[in-house]
Design a protein around this motif. Structure first.
Motif, PDB file in Angstrom:
ATOM      1  N   ILE B  90       0.924  -1.242  -0.043  1.00 61.77           N
ATOM      2  CA  ILE B  90      -0.010   0.077  -0.046  1.00 61.77           C
ATOM      3  C   ILE B  90       0.855   1.104   0.146  1.00 61.77           C
ATOM      4  N   ASN B  91       1.213   1.562  -1.181  1.00 60.78           N
ATOM      5  CA  ASN B  91       2.092   2.868  -1.363  1.00 60.78           C
ATOM      6  C   ASN B  91       3.414   2.661  -0.440  1.00 60.78           C
ATOM      7  N   GLY B  92       4.050   1.512  -0.291  1.00 59.72           N
ATOM      8  CA  GLY B  92       5.039   1.339   0.435  1.00 59.72           C
ATOM      9  C   GLY B  92       5.071   0.453   1.656  1.00 59.72           C
ATOM     10  N   VAL B 340      -8.945  -6.281  -4.156  1.00 58.93           N
ATOM     11  CA  VAL B 340      -9.711  -5.223  -3.917  1.00 58.93           C
ATOM     12  C   VAL B 340      -9.444  -4.526  -2.944  1.00 58.93           C
ATOM     13  N   TYR B 341      -9.008  -5.193  -1.695  1.00 60.36           N
ATOM     14  CA  TYR B 341      -8.503  -4.601  -0.545  1.00 60.36           C
ATOM     15  C   TYR B 341      -7.370  -3.704  -0.594  1.00 60.36           C
ATOM     16  N   LYS B 346      -4.882   1.552  -1.197  1.00 63.27           N
ATOM     17  CA  LYS B 346      -4.002   2.475  -1.889  1.00 63.27           C
ATOM     18  C   LYS B 346      -4.702   3.926  -2.139  1.00 63.27           C
ATOM     19  N   GLU B 347      -5.847   3.743  -2.684  1.00 63.68           N
ATOM     20  CA  GLU B 347      -6.806   5.024  -3.026  1.00 63.68           C
ATOM     21  C   GLU B 347      -7.094   5.820  -1.789  1.00 63.68           C
ATOM     22  N   LEU B 348      -7.446   4.988  -0.819  1.00 61.71           N
ATOM     23  CA  LEU B 348      -7.765   5.708   0.430  1.00 61.71           C
ATOM     24  C   LEU B 348      -6.252   6.508   0.862  1.00 61.71           C
ATOM     25  N   ASP B 349      -5.244   5.609   0.880  1.00 65.62           N
ATOM     26  CA  ASP B 349      -4.111   6.338   1.324  1.00 65.62           C
ATOM     27  C   ASP B 349      -3.496   7.248   0.637  1.00 65.62           C
ATOM     28  N   LYS B 350      -3.879   7.719  -0.560  1.00 62.53           N
ATOM     29  CA  LYS B 350      -3.800   8.823  -1.522  1.00 62.53           C
ATOM     30  C   LYS B 350      -4.510  10.067  -0.961  1.00 62.53           C
ATOM     31  N   LEU B 371     -16.613  -0.137  -2.366  1.00 64.13           N
ATOM     32  CA  LEU B 371     -17.771  -0.210  -3.121  1.00 64.13           C
ATOM     33  C   LEU B 371     -17.659   0.953  -4.385  1.00 64.13           C
ATOM     34  N   ALA B 372     -16.860   2.014  -3.990  1.00 64.16           N
ATOM     35  CA  ALA B 372     -16.887   3.057  -5.151  1.00 64.16           C
ATOM     36  C   ALA B 372     -15.922   2.649  -6.415  1.00 64.16           C
ATOM     37  N   GLY B 373     -15.042   1.580  -5.899  1.00 67.80           N
ATOM     38  CA  GLY B 373     -13.835   1.409  -6.934  1.00 67.80           C
ATOM     39  C   GLY B 373     -14.267   0.551  -8.011  1.00 67.80           C
TER      40      GLY B 373
END
Lengths: 316, 415
Positions: B90-92, B340-341, B346-350, B371-373
């Motif tokens: 997750i981004n590192g 999916v997780y 990753k998206e959340l971390d951004k 649910l959004a992805g």
């Protein structure tokens, strides 16, 4: 029901019944000598099937701790069957020393022995899963050589097909029952086993080494379980480590129905349960187990000694 | 002695219930909220393990007669863990799978969920193995506000258990009828259909209803419905009953061992028509049961090893290198669930550094993000409906093709 369908289901019942019978023989042998039910019998049955698979294929399958481990030999089915059954017999002997003998020496309640055997059974099943995984395994297609897949006992117009492997199992069951009956009734060892079953103390006073014959009983019982496991697996594959559990439960119904401790009773019980199951109407075909155990409960209520068992006599 | 036998019988009946694993359970409704205890303590600890990795719970069966399906899922999840961590996690920050054995029953699934939620402090859970376990265990996660992604739950009503419950395993109602259409394409003369199903399994009961409905909708005659148990091994009585009615098509809803055995026994007894296998037979493990006699069986799939997507190529190659066979559907679906997780995290971390979020907040935000992805997985491109059901573009029908030796084979995608 027309005659063809009746004959079809009758033969179906005999073929599945012979499997139950061959399984129940080992069960009933231990009960007749020690008066206990060995609930690990189903696990030994499973073990025999896996031993044969490994000896025939030269490997332990493709999952679990032994995945891709190989054996230096690949044996033909007949030799693998005998060797695997012998190994199963030896496991039975070890089990007797570990789980049964200590409790017997302490004079424990028979129910504790039942629980102990259940524990051993669960450990064996989980050990199998740990070592070889939960996959199903099937013996090679040429296990029985060029035997056709099914034999038609009817006419070309009204076929009554029975799978060849079931016919083989039926024939082997008949032979095993004959050998076992001869061994128990006609040999010195068999008579000694009967003497122990009748009265272990008196048998000891007469110079019979009870401990040795108990080991022999467990060896024969587990040998038969291993043999039955292999034969059944050749018919329906090894359906994972829990493969023997359902047979273990059904085997109990068989020996209660036939008469606890009675070898002919195990055969009759197996065939009766098999036939009753075969004639369960198709719309209730998923309830065969309930039928088998329903018979068991009724038999316990109506005739506790079973079809061929001896009446229980309470000494006072 | 009578007493001893009676006691033994009673004991044995209990053992039967304990040992038969995936028994019973119609599993059509979620458990009531007071049926289990639930610790919903607000948690504000940091979202990482001592090693700094982000914990994702894997609650699948490692024991009982459901272990085979559970193992397939575990393998997929493990491959995903290794793959995504090799790509930077997750981004590192790496992910760490925390596994719990659900065994084959509802109680096992509930225990596994509670341990993962309260002790292991996972951000989300993949599991459980069976639909009927999901109906019992998912409400635990729902009340604790922990996201759950089912990777092998295909019965109707799973996503509707709650807001935090989603699945990547397409419902059987969408997948199953495809194989019937394929069978009719292969043989338009099909008129009479015999159906077999395992009546002690919620998923198979659900699936057979879909199949039977599809049979009637196609104007075909349902000549018999034969039932069995997943623990059964001998099907000669049911098979000969059905074959006497001369069906042109046989449809089987069972699991790998029983279903494979049924295929084998039908063929040995002389049935030469088309056989359709349900989702439970959609695993390479069925090949080791019926071997050469598996040849020609049609199976509708939500995953095909032959799907040409890049991530599937990597996943498939990794699996084949390790296990020397094609991956099963549940393996692909478990991989997709972990993916999916990873991508949602990753998206959340951004948006917000997830290491700074309290665990309860992270779980809630993660659920929204899931649910959004949209996700490009080995199953193809997937997304989720607002209720959490999978939206999947690609479905497949495969036909089993066995090699000449009769011991190995594969699922060939029918175009």
């Amino acid at each position: 029901m027309d005659i063809t369908l009746f004959l079809q289901q009758f033969l179906n019942g005999l073929s599945i019944g012979s499997i139950y019978a061959i399984f129940a023989l080992g069960y009933t042998l231990v009960y007749s000598i020690l008066g206990i039910i060995n609930l690990a019998h189903g696990a030994i049955f499973t073990l025999g099937a896996y031993f044969t698979y490994a000896l025939m294929g030269g490997n332990f399958g493709f999952n679990g701790l032994l995945a891709n481990a190989t054996l230096p030999i690949k044996l033909p089915f007949a030799i693998a069957l005998i060797l695997a059954s012998t190994l199963a017999g030896l496991v039975g002997v070890v089990m007797e020393r570990v789980a049964f003998q200590p409790l017997r020496r302490q004079g424990s309640d028979p129910l504790l022995t039942v629980v102990s055997s259940l524990g051993v059974g669960v450990v064996i099943v989980n050990l199998i899963q740990y070592l070889v995984g939960a996959e199903s395994y099937t013996y090679p297609a040429n296990t029985y050589g060029n035997l056709p897949p099914a034999i038609n006992f009817g006419t070309p117009e009204n076929p009554i097909p029975i799978r060849s492997v079931q016919v083989v199992i039926f024939a082997v069951s008949v032979v095993i029952v004959a050998i076992l009956t001869y061994f128990i009734n006609r040999t010195k060892y068999g008579k000694a086993m009967q003497a122990i079953a009748e009265d272990p103390t008196t048998a000891s006073l007469l110079g019979i080494n009870s401990d040795r014959f108990i080991i022999l009983t467990f060896f024969i019982s587990s040998f038969l379980a291993g043999l039955a496991g292999t034969l059944v697996a050749s018919s329906v594959s090894i359906a994972g480590p829990y493969f023997g559990i359902a047979f273990g439960l059904r085997g109990l119904a068989v020996i209660v129905l036939g008469g606890l401790g009675s070898i002919p009773g195990a055969v009759v019980g197996g065939l009766v349960i098999g036939l009753v199951e075969a004639f369960v109407p198709s719309e209730f075909s998923g309830y065969k187990d309930a039928v088998a155990f329903g018979i068991l409960f009724i038999m316990l209520l109506v005739r506790p000694q079973g079809l061929l068992g001896r009446r229980f006599i309470q000494k006072v | 002695m009578n007493n001893a036998i009676a006691q033994t019988t009673a004991l044995l009946s209990t053992c039967a219930l304990l040992l038969t694993g995936c028994g019973g359970g119609g599993g059509s409704v979620a458990n009531s909220s007071d049926s289990t205890t639930n610790n919903t303590t607000t948690n504000t600890t940091q979202t990482s393990t001592t090693s700094g990795a982000i914990p994702i719970g894997i609650a699948l069966a490692q024991t009982s007669n459901v272990a085979l399906l559970g193992q397939e899922g575990f393998v997929g999840a493990r491959i995903a863990e290794k793959y995504f961590n090799s790509k930077g996690g997750i981004n590192g920050t790496p992910i760490k799978l925390v596994t719990q054995d659900t065994s084959g029953d509802e109680a096992g699934a509930i225990n596994a969920f509670q341990t993962l939620i309260n002790k292991d402090k996972v951000v989300g859970i993949v599991g459980p193995t069976l639909s009927q376990q999901a109906f019992s265990a998912d409400p635990i996660a729902e009340r604790a506000k922990v996201p759950v992604i089912g990777a092998s739950n295909t019965a109707n009503g799973i996503p509707e258990i709650g807001d935090y419950v989603a699945r990547v395993s397409a419902p059987v109602s969408i997948v199953a009828p495809n194989s019937l259409k394929a069978a009719l394409k292969q043989n338009p003369q099909i008129k009479k259909v015999a159906v077999f199903y395992a009546q002690n399994d919620a998923f198979n009961k659900s699936e057979t209803e879909i199949f039977q409905k599809a049979v009637k909708e196609q104007g075909l005659e349902l000549v018999t419905v034969q039932k069995f148990q997943t623990t059964d091994t001998d099907f000669q009585a049911q098979a000969t009953n059905a074959l006497n009615l001369k069906p042109d098509l046989v449809i089987i809803s069972g699991l790998a061992a029983d279903g494979g055995n049924l295929v084998r026994q039908l063929r040995e007894l002389g049935y030469k028509g088309i056989i359709i296998g349900g989702n439970g037979l959609n695993t390479p493990n069925v090949l080791s049961v019926c071997k050469a006699l598996c040849d020609g069986v049609l199976i509708a799939q939500a995953y095909s090893p032959e799907y040409p997507g890049e991530i599937n190529k990597v996943f498939r190659q990794t699996y084949i290198e390790q296990y020397k066979k094609e991956p099963a559907q549940f393996t692909g679906q478990a991989f997709a669930a972990v993916q999916v997780y990873v991508e949602a995290l990753k998206e959340l971390d951004k948006k917000t550094k997830i290491s700074t979020l309290p665990l309860d907040k992270l779980r809630t935000e993660l659920n929204k993000q899931i649910l959004a992805g949209k996700y490009d997985t080995p199953l193809g491109e997937i997304a989720f409906t607002p209720v959490g059901d999978v939206i999947q573009k690609e479905f497949y029908v495969a036909q089993i093709k066995m090699d000449k030796d009769g011991n190995t084979g594969k699922f060939v995608f029918i175009k």
